[in-house]
Structures are given as structure tokens and as C-alpha cells.
Design an enzyme around this catalytic site. Structure first.
Site, PDB file in Angstrom:
ATOM      1  CG  ASP A 171      -1.820   1.203   1.296  1.00  0.00           C
ATOM      2  OD1 ASP A 171      -2.579   1.418   0.343  1.00  0.00           O
ATOM      3  OD2 ASP A 171      -1.752   1.943   2.300  1.00  0.00           O
TER       4      ASP A 171
ATOM      5  CD  GLU B 251      -2.076   2.969  -3.530  1.00  0.00           C
ATOM      6  OE1 GLU B 251      -3.064   3.645  -3.843  1.00  0.00           O
ATOM      7  OE2 GLU B 251      -1.944   2.431  -2.414  1.00  0.00           O
TER       8      GLU B 251
END
Length: 603
Positions: A288, A329
Site C-alpha cells: 500500500d 502503489e
């Protein structure tokens, strides 16, 4: 029973609770503690019966005979006058986020010979899934690993071959997106705990589905966080030994950024990443928002030790699990993210691509055709990292893109009529590009049956829509088959190469060529009409003479009774240069439509 080893002093190696034949050994890092005790079901929860030995370097150890799997436990950390009851940071299982650790045997699950290997990166189609809302069977309760299993066959029929599971580390409460991990080694108890997740992975593998797990290392918590001031020490009223204790602690989610410079914290995060691959047979990890691992506030101040930590973890995984995939990401068009560690890169295989999702969503959501930019669409089609088409993950919906003030594409296209013609046509136009441009395509749960509104963790998918929009599900299935070359005539969609050869800003038409090695059965031509007008006898260039077979017409009525069934067909390409290609032909294309062409292979 866990396979254990001992050090030269006869102590069991490993962190947390480690089972062995006579009981369980416990080890915890608490460098500022004066004394540490372990208490649990095995000693009547006595706070004094089981003192831990100070091993030096901040580590404490105890070996408890008779301790066994399933028993609850905690550490009692004493620092001066502070008595701190703490859940084991390495606990594989907890009763809940504010409860107790549970002694767990990582080797106790029967994998039944599972030896699944994830498909090659150029043959992946990912489906992002949130366990709590994917499918529920009881009102007022979140979904679980078991309920999610009931719908995996739908994904197999759809044609995806990997599920990317949003974070499942234990979080506060029963409802969450998962990006607030309280205990990163424990699997969310409301979803079914560690064995529930292992069963989910095993059953996914049996169906040919890889499992990629979303992990959160850019911050912890911020609530229900026993790691906070774990052993009583802190500076500046910050988080103590696991966290930065200066301005570097600040993240958009709280002052809980791990201290990537501390060797013990670096090892803690590495151990976690390896655990998912080793103990849970996970086929890959999606990190993330690494922007907040490598920088303080999104780029203003770099965190070199955050970058080096990712390099260390990823390089270790490359060496020990070379077949697994690592996805980042970052969303800053940073090619270093997917560059090799040897060349200073972070060592990820692929990264979510902002240069695709944002212009494509804009192109299909904006109301007026005149405002759709074919130049922007062309840039989205051709953008790439480090010369590798599959260094990017392409999508029109993800958990971030359908929440946080944004909604699903059909809802954004037509807020007053999110199941109507415009919503259907323009959302499938975007999907057609997701499946045909270079990159690893990804869908977000429910996208294939026109799930509307926005993503919420406490609102389950409306599975009745799967029947209401079964034609759209078929379109996604047909696109997946073409993307994976199931018919043997679209190999180019698995290839590295792309060329936008036709761009008509006035007519809002764009066409591009995909190929692996060229030739019939390999070269693919994709034509997309971003305008609300039927085009007849529209001429484009083609890579070669002969018949180009229509493989998909997204306007076909078989996909929706609302579609126009525009009379697209095969193209008879004639010699003569056009669009910089050696042949040309005429086609018809419906409004907001994607056409996919290729040539048959010779008999």
C-alpha cells in the site's frame, strides 16, 4: 508441530510464541523494560509465575512447559512504575484487536499438496476483492473467507486468474477497508482467522486462482495499537520503539510510521512479508502507498531507509520466492519503483499506473464528447515503465478510485441513471481498454455487473446485479478470453508492443496495434469510438492485407438489450499505405464502442 531449532545456549530460535514438543518458547523485543513476564492460560494468568530472561540487546525469553496451541497469552512489560499488558507483536492469532494473543501452530494446517504457481505476469488478470463486503450471508455481519469461497467459481467463469485481497491483518472492530492494521502478523478474527485464510488460499489455488495480498507498511494502526509505546519508552510523546519519534512519524493516517532505520523494526517488517509467502502460500504482495514509505509527506522529504527497506525485502523475496509477484502503489510515475535493486530501484515487478486510470476515467466520465481528449487516451495506452509493458497494473476501478469522494464509473458517468445506456456504454468502453492496452489488467469487485454508488466496507455487493446484467458479465468474460489468447488468435494482447496508429480528435476515434512477434494470430488491432455517433465506412490502416476477423464488438446486443448492435463485421484489408501501415480497410463502429480484430492463423 512447528519445526524448531536452538541456538548455542539451547534456546528456541524465533520471535513470538514458538511451539515445540514440550511446550512453547516466547521471545519479545522490549529494550527499555526492567522486567518482562509472560502470562496466559498455561499459568492461570499469573503476572509473576513466568518471568522472562533478559538475553541482551533488548530481547526477553521464556520457555513454558505444557503451553500448547489454542491457549491465550500476553506479555507483562514493566518499566519503572509502569505495568503494561501487551499483545505479542508477532502473534499469529488474536482473540480480537484489543484482546489476547493465541498460541498458534503455523504448521498445523493441511495444505493437501498445494503447489500452485502463479501465471506469468503477461498472462495475469487481477480481481481486487474486499473480504468483508464481497459476499455476506448474514445481515449485520461482515463477509468472511468462507463466504467469499462461495463466489470464487464466478471469478473462474469470468476469466480472471488472480484475486488481490485487500488487507486482512487484524484491525479495530469488525468493519474496515483493512488499511488500519493493529496486529500485522494476525489474520482478522472476524474474517475467520489464520486457518480460515489458509483454507481460502488453498481453495483459490484449486480453482486456478492466484492470491495476492495487500500489505500495509507505511503506517500501523492508528487505533487498538499495542505497539504504541510498547515498552514504556517514547520521545516527544510519540510512539516509542516501533515508530519514528520525531516529525517523520507523521502520515495521512496518524503519527504511526514505523522507524525504518531501526534494525529490529526492519526485521519485524521483513519477517511479516516472508510469513505471508511461507506460511500462507501467498502468490504475491501488493504494498500500500509506498510513497509514504519512501518520503515523509509525499515527496517533500525522502526517507532513504524506507527505500532501502523495500529493496531488502524485495531482493530477499526475489531470491527465496522467484516466482512470486511484487506490486507497488506509488502513483507518482516513478520508474525507479520497478527498476532492479542492482540499479538502485525498489525491485517491484509492477506498479499501479496513475497515467492510465486518471485519463481513461476522465475520458469516459466527462459529459461532453468535445471534451474527451484522444491525445490523453493515446498517452494512457502507450505509457510504460523501464521498457516493460507489464511493469504497470491498469484499471478503471480500484478501492481508491471508487471511494474517498469518488464513485464507481457508471455512477460518475450518469449519477441520475447509473444503470442506463450511457453508464453501460462508457464504463464498458473503459473496460475494453483495460483488457487491451499493455499492462496487467485489474478489475474491482462488482465492476463486471455494474455495481453502482461507491465502495463501503459495510455494504456488500449486490449479487442480484450479476443476473440483471448477465450480458455485461459475458462481455467481461469475452474480453478476458481475448486478453489471455484462449482462442489462439490474439497472442499480441499478451505481448510487449503497442503502437497508436490512428488518432482522430474530431471524430473521437483511436486505433492501436498490439503484438508479440507479429503475424496472423498475433497482431491485434483495437478500435475505440469515444463519441456518441455511429461511424460507417470508417477507414483505418491495418498491419497487413487479407481478412481481419472481428473478435469482439462491445456494442453487440448479446451484451445488453440496451445496446445498438451496430453492424460491425470483418474487414477486408487492401494494399495501400494508410496511417503509416501497409494496408487499409473500412469498418463500422457504434457509439462508445470497442472493436477488436485479428487475423486467423494459417491452417
Amino acid at each position: 508441530m512447528v519445526q524448531t531449532s536452538r541456538d548455542d545456549a539451547g534456546r528456541i530460535r524465533g520471535m513470538g510464541a514458538v511451539l515445540h514438543e514440550e511446550g512453547a518458547a516466547f521471545r519479545v523485543w522490549a529494550p527499555h523494560a526492567d522486567r518482562v513476564f509472560v502470562m496466559g492460560d498455561f499459568n492461570g494468568w499469573s503476572k509473576t509465575d513466568s518471568p522472562m530472561e533478559n538475553e541482551g540487546s533488548g530481547y526477553w525469553y521464556a520457555d513454558i512447559g505444557g503451553a500448547k496451541a489454542g491457549q491465550e497469552y500476553k506479555f507483562l512489560v514493566q518499566n519503572g512504575e509502569l505495568d503494561l499488558e501487551r499483545i505479542d507483536p508477532y502473534a499469529r492469532q488474536v482473540t480480537n484487536s484489543v484482546g489476547s494473543g493465541i498460541i498458534y501452530d503455523p504448521d498445523g494446517f493441511d495444505w493437501q499438496g498445494d503447489d500452485f504457481v502463479i501465471p506469468a505476469h503477461n498472462e495475469l488478470i487481477i480481481y481486487e476483492m474486499h473480504i468483508g463486503s464481497f459476499f455476506t450471508t448474514e445481515d449485520g455481519q461482515p463477509g468472511s473467507f468462507d463466504t467469499a469461497l462461495e463466489k470464487l467459481d464466478h471469478l473462474v467463469r469470468l476469466g480472471v486468474n488472480a484475486v488481490q485481497v485487500m488487507p486482512i491483518a487484524e484491525f479495530a472492530g469488525d468493519y474496515s477497508w483493512g488499511y488500519n492494521p493493529a496486529h500485522i502478523f494476525a489474520v482478522e478474527s472476524a474474517y475467520g482467522g489464520p486457518d480460515g485464510f489458509k483454507n481460502f488460499v488453498r481453495e483459490a489455488h484449486r480453482r486456478g486462482l492466484a492470491v495476492i495480498l495487500d500489505v500495509v507498511y507505511n503506517h500501523f494502526g492508528p487505533s487498538d495499537l499495542d505497539l504504541w509505546q510498547f515498552d514504556g519508552w517514547q520521545e516527544n510523546d510519540k510512539g516509542g520503539i516501533y515508530f519514528y519519534n520525531d516529525h517523520r512519524s507523521e502520515t495521512p493516517w496518524g503519527d504511526t510510521r514505523p522507524d525504518y532505520g531501526r534494525p529490529e523494526v526492519r526485521q519485524f517488517i521483513l519477517d511479516n512479508a516472508l510469513m505471508w509467502l511461507e506460511e500462507y502460500h501467498i502468490d504475491g504482495l501488493r504494498y500500500d502507498m509506498i510513497l509514504y514509505i519512501r518520503s515523509v509527506h509525499g515527496g517533500d522529504e525522502e526517507i532513504p531507509e524506507g527505500w532501502s527497506l523495500m529493496q531488502w525485502i524485495n531482493q530477499t523475496i526475489h531470491e527465496r520466492f522467484p516466482e512470486r509477484i511484487l506490486i507497488a502503489e506509488d502513483l507518482r510515475d516513478n520508474s525507479a519503483v520497478t527498476a532492479d535493486v542492482e540499479h538502485g530501484g525498489a525491485g517491484f515487478h509492477s506498479q499501479w499506473d496513475a497515467r492510465f486510470v486518471h485519463p481513461i476515467r476522465e475520458a469516459v466520465i466527462v459529459a461532453e464528447d468535445a471534451l474527451r481528449s484522444m491525445e490523453a487516451v493515446s498517452g494512457a495506452i502507450t505509457f510504460g515503465y523501464e521498457g516493460d509493458a507489464f511493469h504497470r497494473v491498469v484499471y478503471s476501478e480500484s478501492h481508491d478510485e471508487v471511494a474517498n469522494g469518488k464513485a464507481r464509473v457508471p455512477q460518475e458517468v450518469s449519477p441520475d441513471d447509473p444503470t442506463g445506456w450511457y453508464a453501460q456504454k462508457r464504463s464498458t468502453l473503459a473496460a475494453g481498454l483495460v483488457f487491451t492496452v499493455p499492462g496487467i489488467p485489474m478489475l474491482f469487485q462488482g465492476q463486471e455487473f455494474l455495481q453502482g454508488e461507491w465502495f463501503r466496507d459495510d455494504v456488500p455487493l449486490d449479487w442480484d446485479l450479476k443476473e440483471d446484467f448477465h450480458g455485461l458479465v459475458r462481455l467481461y468474460r469475452d474480453l478476458a478470453r481475448l486478453r489471455l489468447n484462449r482462442g489462439g488468435v490474439t497472442r499480441g494482447l499478451c505481448g510487449q508492443h503497442v503502437r497508436v496508429f490512428h488518432l482522430n480528435e474530431d471524430e473521437k476515434v483511436i486505433a492501436f496495434q498490439r503484438w508479440d512477434e507479429h503475424g496472423p494470430g498475433d497482431d491485434v488491432v483495437v478500435v475505440a469510438n469515444f463519441g456518441n455517433a455511429f461511424k460507417e465506412d470508417y477507414v483505418i490502416g491495418l498491419p497487413g492485407q487479407g481478412v481481419w476477423r472481428l473478435r469482439c464488438n462491445s456494442d453487440a446486443v448479446v451484451y445488453s438489450d440496451d445496446f445498438g448492435d451496430s453492424p460491425a463485421g470483418d474487414i477486408d484489408a487492401r494494399e495501400g499505405e494508410f496511417d503509416g501501415l501497409p494496408a487499409s480497410g473500412a469498418l463500422s463502429i457504434g457509439p462508445y464502442t470497442v472493436l477488436i480484430y485479428s487475423q486467423d492463423r494459417p491452417e
